[in-house]
Scaffold this motif. Sequence first.
Motif, PDB file in Angstrom:
ATOM      1  N   ARG A 109       0.732  -1.255  -0.208  1.00  0.00           N
ATOM      2  CA  ARG A 109      -0.005   0.025   0.010  1.00  0.00           C
ATOM      3  C   ARG A 109       0.943   1.227   0.008  1.00  0.00           C
ATOM      4  NH1 ARG A 109      -5.425  -0.893   1.387  1.00  0.00           N
ATOM      5  NH2 ARG A 109      -5.618  -3.125   2.041  1.00  0.00           N
ATOM      6  N   SER A 110       2.004   1.140   0.041  1.00  0.00           N
ATOM      7  CA  SER A 110       2.975   2.435   0.260  1.00  0.00           C
ATOM      8  C   SER A 110       3.482   2.995  -1.183  1.00  0.00           C
ATOM      9  CB  SER A 110       4.352   1.936   0.917  1.00  0.00           C
ATOM     10  OG  SER A 110       4.934   1.046   0.178  1.00  0.00           O
ATOM     11  N   LYS A 111       3.043   2.086  -2.091  1.00  0.00           N
ATOM     12  CA  LYS A 111       3.698   2.737  -3.283  1.00  0.00           C
ATOM     13  C   LYS A 111       2.637   3.433  -4.157  1.00  0.00           C
ATOM     14  CE  LYS A 111       7.560   0.684  -4.322  1.00  0.00           C
ATOM     15  NZ  LYS A 111       8.873   1.452  -4.932  1.00  0.00           N
ATOM     16  N   GLU A 112       2.803   4.714  -4.763  1.00  0.00           N
ATOM     17  CA  GLU A 112       1.891   5.378  -5.484  1.00  0.00           C
ATOM     18  C   GLU A 112       1.940   5.153  -6.879  1.00  0.00           C
ATOM     19  OE1 GLU A 112       2.931   9.233  -4.021  1.00  0.00           O
ATOM     20  OE2 GLU A 112       1.652   8.958  -2.112  1.00  0.00           O
ATOM     21  N   LEU A 113       3.215   4.734  -7.181  1.00  0.00           N
ATOM     22  CA  LEU A 113       3.622   4.762  -8.744  1.00  0.00           C
ATOM     23  C   LEU A 113       3.898   3.310  -8.908  1.00  0.00           C
ATOM     24  CD1 LEU A 113       3.706   6.456 -11.230  1.00  0.00           C
ATOM     25  CD2 LEU A 113       5.953   6.685 -10.905  1.00  0.00           C
ATOM     26  N   TRP A 114       3.308   2.499  -9.754  1.00  0.00           N
ATOM     27  CA  TRP A 114       3.409   1.152 -10.486  1.00  0.00           C
ATOM     28  C   TRP A 114       4.226   1.128 -11.681  1.00  0.00           C
ATOM     29  CZ3 TRP A 114      -1.610  -1.790  -9.151  1.00  0.00           C
ATOM     30  CH2 TRP A 114      -1.930  -1.926  -8.011  1.00  0.00           C
ATOM     31  N   GLU A 115       5.181   0.364 -11.777  1.00  0.00           N
ATOM     32  CA  GLU A 115       5.960   0.342 -13.006  1.00  0.00           C
ATOM     33  C   GLU A 115       5.854  -1.272 -13.361  1.00  0.00           C
ATOM     34  OE1 GLU A 115       9.955   1.983 -13.102  1.00  0.00           O
ATOM     35  OE2 GLU A 115       9.210   3.466 -11.463  1.00  0.00           O
ATOM     36  N   TYR A 116       5.521  -1.357 -14.757  1.00  0.00           N
ATOM     37  CA  TYR A 116       5.475  -2.459 -15.387  1.00  0.00           C
ATOM     38  C   TYR A 116       6.020  -2.525 -16.582  1.00  0.00           C
ATOM     39  CZ  TYR A 116       4.091  -6.949 -17.375  1.00  0.00           C
ATOM     40  OH  TYR A 116       3.935  -8.092 -18.115  1.00  0.00           O
ATOM     41  N   GLY A 117       7.267  -3.014 -16.994  1.00  0.00           N
ATOM     42  CA  GLY A 117       7.935  -2.803 -18.369  1.00  0.00           C
ATOM     43  C   GLY A 117       8.364  -1.271 -18.499  1.00  0.00           C
ATOM     44  N   ASN A 118       7.865  -0.621 -19.326  1.00  0.00           N
ATOM     45  CA  ASN A 118       8.171   0.856 -19.588  1.00  0.00           C
ATOM     46  C   ASN A 118       7.030   1.615 -19.204  1.00  0.00           C
ATOM     47  OD1 ASN A 118      10.734   0.031 -20.942  1.00  0.00           O
ATOM     48  ND2 ASN A 118       9.722  -0.050 -22.888  1.00  0.00           N
ATOM     49  N   ASP A 119       6.001   1.190 -18.856  1.00  0.00           N
ATOM     50  CA  ASP A 119       4.765   1.699 -18.254  1.00  0.00           C
ATOM     51  C   ASP A 119       4.821   2.156 -16.678  1.00  0.00           C
ATOM     52  OD1 ASP A 119       3.639   1.713 -20.826  1.00  0.00           O
ATOM     53  OD2 ASP A 119       2.832  -0.302 -20.440  1.00  0.00           O
ATOM     54  N   LYS A 120       4.173   3.251 -16.533  1.00  0.00           N
ATOM     55  CA  LYS A 120       4.166   3.876 -15.108  1.00  0.00           C
ATOM     56  C   LYS A 120       2.774   4.046 -15.024  1.00  0.00           C
ATOM     57  CE  LYS A 120       8.615   5.539 -14.681  1.00  0.00           C
ATOM     58  NZ  LYS A 120       9.571   6.757 -14.411  1.00  0.00           N
ATOM     59  N   PHE A 121       2.218   3.475 -13.713  1.00  0.00           N
ATOM     60  CA  PHE A 121       0.666   3.634 -13.543  1.00  0.00           C
ATOM     61  C   PHE A 121       0.540   4.468 -12.086  1.00  0.00           C
ATOM     62  CE2 PHE A 121       1.126  -0.370 -15.943  1.00  0.00           C
ATOM     63  CZ  PHE A 121       0.218  -0.024 -17.080  1.00  0.00           C
ATOM     64  N   VAL A 122       0.022   5.845 -12.115  1.00  0.00           N
ATOM     65  CA  VAL A 122      -0.456   6.230 -10.953  1.00  0.00           C
ATOM     66  C   VAL A 122      -1.626   5.579 -10.307  1.00  0.00           C
ATOM     67  CG1 VAL A 122      -1.110   8.442  -9.866  1.00  0.00           C
ATOM     68  CG2 VAL A 122       0.425   8.429 -11.757  1.00  0.00           C
ATOM     69  N   THR A 123      -1.577   5.471  -9.036  1.00  0.00           N
ATOM     70  CA  THR A 123      -2.388   4.489  -8.313  1.00  0.00           C
ATOM     71  C   THR A 123      -3.399   4.996  -7.385  1.00  0.00           C
ATOM     72  OG1 THR A 123      -1.122   3.551  -6.678  1.00  0.00           O
ATOM     73  CG2 THR A 123      -1.300   2.232  -8.747  1.00  0.00           C
ATOM     74  N   SER A 124      -4.662   4.964  -6.887  1.00  0.00           N
ATOM     75  CA  SER A 124      -5.172   5.436  -5.930  1.00  0.00           C
ATOM     76  C   SER A 124      -6.289   4.262  -5.663  1.00  0.00           C
ATOM     77  CB  SER A 124      -6.066   6.636  -6.524  1.00  0.00           C
ATOM     78  OG  SER A 124      -6.908   6.807  -5.465  1.00  0.00           O
ATOM     79  N   ARG A 125      -6.122   3.802  -4.285  1.00  0.00           N
ATOM     80  CA  ARG A 125      -6.758   2.859  -3.680  1.00  0.00           C
ATOM     81  C   ARG A 125      -8.192   3.392  -2.996  1.00  0.00           C
ATOM     82  NH1 ARG A 125      -3.627  -1.920  -2.753  1.00  0.00           N
ATOM     83  NH2 ARG A 125      -1.543  -1.598  -3.360  1.00  0.00           N
ATOM     84  N   ILE A 126      -9.271   2.689  -3.241  1.00  0.00           N
ATOM     85  CA  ILE A 126     -10.395   3.080  -2.896  1.00  0.00           C
ATOM     86  C   ILE A 126     -11.095   1.697  -2.225  1.00  0.00           C
ATOM     87  CG2 ILE A 126     -12.621   3.927  -3.610  1.00  0.00           C
ATOM     88  CD1 ILE A 126     -10.859   5.497  -5.655  1.00  0.00           C
ATOM     89  N   LEU A 127     -11.687   1.811  -1.092  1.00  0.00           N
ATOM     90  CA  LEU A 127     -11.986   0.722  -0.307  1.00  0.00           C
ATOM     91  C   LEU A 127     -13.348   0.730  -0.808  1.00  0.00           C
ATOM     92  CD1 LEU A 127     -11.878  -1.349   1.960  1.00  0.00           C
ATOM     93  CD2 LEU A 127     -12.663   0.277   3.644  1.00  0.00           C
ATOM     94  N   PHE A 128     -13.877  -0.532  -1.305  1.00  0.00           N
ATOM     95  CA  PHE A 128     -15.163  -0.921  -1.804  1.00  0.00           C
ATOM     96  C   PHE A 128     -15.917  -1.854  -0.935  1.00  0.00           C
ATOM     97  CE2 PHE A 128     -17.891  -3.286  -4.738  1.00  0.00           C
ATOM     98  CZ  PHE A 128     -18.891  -2.467  -4.800  1.00  0.00           C
ATOM     99  N   ILE A 129     -16.945  -1.496  -0.179  1.00  0.00           N
ATOM    100  CA  ILE A 129     -17.551  -2.450   0.534  1.00  0.00           C
ATOM    101  C   ILE A 129     -18.845  -2.762   0.026  1.00  0.00           C
ATOM    102  CG2 ILE A 129     -18.491  -3.244   2.783  1.00  0.00           C
ATOM    103  CD1 ILE A 129     -16.328  -1.452   4.122  1.00  0.00           C
ATOM    104  N   GLN A 130     -19.073  -3.703  -0.470  1.00  0.00           N
ATOM    105  CA  GLN A 130     -20.716  -4.113  -1.273  1.00  0.00           C
ATOM    106  C   GLN A 130     -21.721  -4.144   0.219  1.00  0.00           C
ATOM    107  OE1 GLN A 130     -20.564  -7.958  -3.164  1.00  0.00           O
ATOM    108  NE2 GLN A 130     -22.612  -7.148  -4.316  1.00  0.00           N
ATOM    109  N   LYS A 131     -22.722  -3.365  -0.475  1.00  0.00           N
ATOM    110  CA  LYS A 131     -23.903  -3.403   0.435  1.00  0.00           C
ATOM    111  C   LYS A 131     -24.777  -4.520   0.215  1.00  0.00           C
ATOM    112  CE  LYS A 131     -24.051   1.727   0.525  1.00  0.00           C
ATOM    113  NZ  LYS A 131     -24.881   2.954   0.080  1.00  0.00           N
ATOM    114  N   ILE A 132     -25.042  -5.212   1.329  1.00  0.00           N
ATOM    115  CA  ILE A 132     -25.923  -6.355   1.341  1.00  0.00           C
ATOM    116  C   ILE A 132     -27.348  -5.979   1.641  1.00  0.00           C
ATOM    117  CG2 ILE A 132     -26.129  -8.765   2.237  1.00  0.00           C
ATOM    118  CD1 ILE A 132     -23.195  -8.946   2.518  1.00  0.00           C
ATOM    119  N   LEU A 133     -28.324  -6.275   0.775  1.00  0.00           N
ATOM    120  CA  LEU A 133     -29.510  -5.889   1.054  1.00  0.00           C
ATOM    121  C   LEU A 133     -30.370  -7.230   1.516  1.00  0.00           C
ATOM    122  CD1 LEU A 133     -30.442  -3.784  -2.012  1.00  0.00           C
ATOM    123  CD2 LEU A 133     -29.893  -2.902   0.147  1.00  0.00           C
ATOM    124  N   ALA A 134     -31.077  -6.842   2.655  1.00  0.00           N
ATOM    125  CA  ALA A 134     -31.479  -8.207   3.367  1.00  0.00           C
ATOM    126  C   ALA A 134     -33.162  -8.040   2.410  1.00  0.00           C
ATOM    127  CB  ALA A 134     -31.697  -8.044   4.552  1.00  0.00           C
TER     128      ALA A 134
END
Length: 134
Positions: A109-134
């Motif tokens: 979770r500490s990395k803001e910039l991911w690198e894969y090959g020659n590409d760089k990706f700026v990341t943003s983590r968003i917590l998604f909790i699915q709402k369960i409808l009863a």
Amino acid sequence: MRLRSQLTVAFSTLLIVIMTVTGYVIYSLILNLLIQNEQRQLEQKGEILVNVLNEQYESHVEAQGFNQFLKEQELQLILYEGKTNSVLYSTMSNQVVHGLYQQNKFSNRSKELWEYGNDKFVTSRILFIQKILA
């Protein structure tokens, strides 16, 4: 070598060193500023996506609309389940997702910039909790 030539070489070398260091510092500052700006925008778009996902797409037409929205916003999305350590959905190619997974990018979770090959990706983590409808 004459004194004048020695002074010229010394001042030229000093100037090159100072310009190199200054350029590197300015590049680092601008890169961090651009990453922070992009993360802020990603977080705003991510909150919209979470709201859309909470509406729970149930039909094929709505899922196509969601994919169209991602393409229009030029977003790359990876839904990652931390408990099961698995990728649930991705708009990126399987090769890139597998490479990022192998590099342990999802759990770090500490990395803001991911690198894969020659590409760089700026990341943003968003917590998604699915709402369960009863």
